[in-house]
Design an enzyme around this catalytic site. Sequence first.
Site, mmCIF file in Angstrom:
data_model
loop_
_atom_site.group_PDB
_atom_site.id
_atom_site.type_symbol
_atom_site.label_atom_id
_atom_site.label_comp_id
_atom_site.label_asym_id
_atom_site.label_seq_id
_atom_site.Cartn_x
_atom_site.Cartn_y
_atom_site.Cartn_z
ATOM 1 N N GLU A 93 41.077 47.876 -15.746
ATOM 2 C CA GLU A 93 41.751 46.765 -15.487
ATOM 3 C C GLU A 93 42.698 46.903 -14.140
ATOM 4 O O GLU A 93 42.827 46.347 -13.329
ATOM 5 C CB GLU A 93 42.253 45.712 -16.364
ATOM 6 C CG GLU A 93 43.446 46.390 -17.329
ATOM 7 C CD GLU A 93 43.917 45.279 -18.216
ATOM 8 O OE1 GLU A 93 44.351 44.191 -17.995
ATOM 9 O OE2 GLU A 93 43.442 45.421 -19.361
ATOM 10 N N SER A 110 52.483 44.372 -17.157
ATOM 11 C CA SER A 110 52.388 46.019 -16.788
ATOM 12 C C SER A 110 53.176 46.060 -15.561
ATOM 13 O O SER A 110 53.081 45.311 -14.605
ATOM 14 C CB SER A 110 51.050 46.276 -16.661
ATOM 15 O OG SER A 110 50.144 46.561 -17.913
#
Length: 360
Positions: free
Chosen positions: A134, A187
Site C-alpha cells: 500500500e 502513516s
Amino acid sequence: MFSSSVAMPWFGLDIGGSLAKLAYFEPTDNTEAEEQEVETLKNIRKYLKNNRSYGDTGHRDVHLQMNNVLIGGRRGSLHFIRFPTSEMALFIELAKSKGMATLASTVCATGGGAYKFERQFYKELHMRLHKFDELDSLIRGIEFMEANNQTECYYLENPKSETTEKKCYDFSDPYPFMVVNIGSGVSILKVTAPGQFTRVSGTSLGGGTFLGLCCLLTGCTSFEEALELASQGDSTKVDKLVKDIYGGGYEKFNLDGNLVAASFGQMISTDRRAKVRREDLARATLVTITNNIASIARMCALNEKISRVLFLGNFLRSNMISQKLLSYGMEYWSKGALKALFLEHEGYFGCVGCLLELIT
Ligand code: ADP
C-alpha cells in the site's frame, strides 16, 4: 510483468480499514475493433459512467475526474469511486450482477483488504487480485497525479482568518518531502527521490479514532454528520485552555492563553458535562485528533530536516477545519519553517498507484 496489452477494464483497488477506493480508467481513444467490445465491458463502462452512486453506499467523486490522461500508451479518463469497506460483500455482489465474473480478469489491489478479501473475489468473481504494497502504491500514485495535474497540490493562505484562500503550490521539484497519510490510522513517510521512501513514524490516533470517538460521544452515524456537528461546535467548552489554568497566558514560555493545555480537560466537571453539546464534543474530538497529528508530523519533519509536509488521506475529505488547523499548527509552532501542503485527490493515491502497477 504486465504491459498495456492488459485486457480492459483497467481498475486499481485500494481496500482500506474504513473505505475501499477504486480508480477506473476509461479509454477514449478506442480503435474500431475495440468499439466492438464485448457487451459486458460496454455495460460496465456505461454503468460506472452514467451513475454517481452505486447501491446505497458507493459514490463516484465526479469533481475529481481527470480527463485526457495518458496511461500505458492509452488516452482516457480516470474515474474515482469509493464505498465503505464494511460493504465489500455488497460490492462484490453488484460486480457479479454486472457480469464481472464473465471477464476473466486480474485486478490490482492494495491495502489490507487485498489480503482479507482475496478468496472472496476469486470465489464470487473469478477475479485474481494482484497484490501490491500500500505504501509503494501510495507514493507511485502521488507522483503520477502530481505530474499529471497542474493544480493537484495546494496550501492555505491565512489559515486562521475568515478569508482563508486555497493557493496552488508548485511541487515540480518535490524532493525531499514528507507524507502524512491520515486514513483510519496515520502513516508518516519520508520521500527522498522518485519511488524512494521510508516509513518514519505513525500513530493509531487517526481518522478512524475521530469517527469512532465521535460516534461514541455524540451518537452520530457517519463521517459527514460528525463533520457537520463539529462545524457547529465550540471545543473550548470541552478543552481546558492555558487561560483556564493561568487566568491568561503562560508568559515565561510565551504560551498564549487560548492554547489548549488539556484536551477534554473541562469534562472532569459534572456541571460542564451537563451543559456540553454534541456539537462541542464533535469539535473537540476533531481538534484533539488533528492537533496531535500536527504535533507528531512537526517532530518528524524537524528530525528529518524536511520543510514540506504533504497531508493526505480521506480524513481530510471535505474537512476544512482540520486543513486549517494543520496549516496553522505547522507554521506557528515551527515559526514558519514548515509548510503544510494538501492534494486534491486526498484519499485516492493508493488505488491510482495500484492501477499503474497493472498497466506499466
Ligand atoms: P483507510 O485506507 O484506512 O480506509 P482512508 O484514507 O480512506 O483510509 O481514510 C479513512 C478515514 O476517512 C476514516 O477513518 C474517516 O475519518 C474519513 N472518512 C471520510 N469519508 C468517510 C466516509 N464516507 N465514511 C467513513 N469514513 C470517512
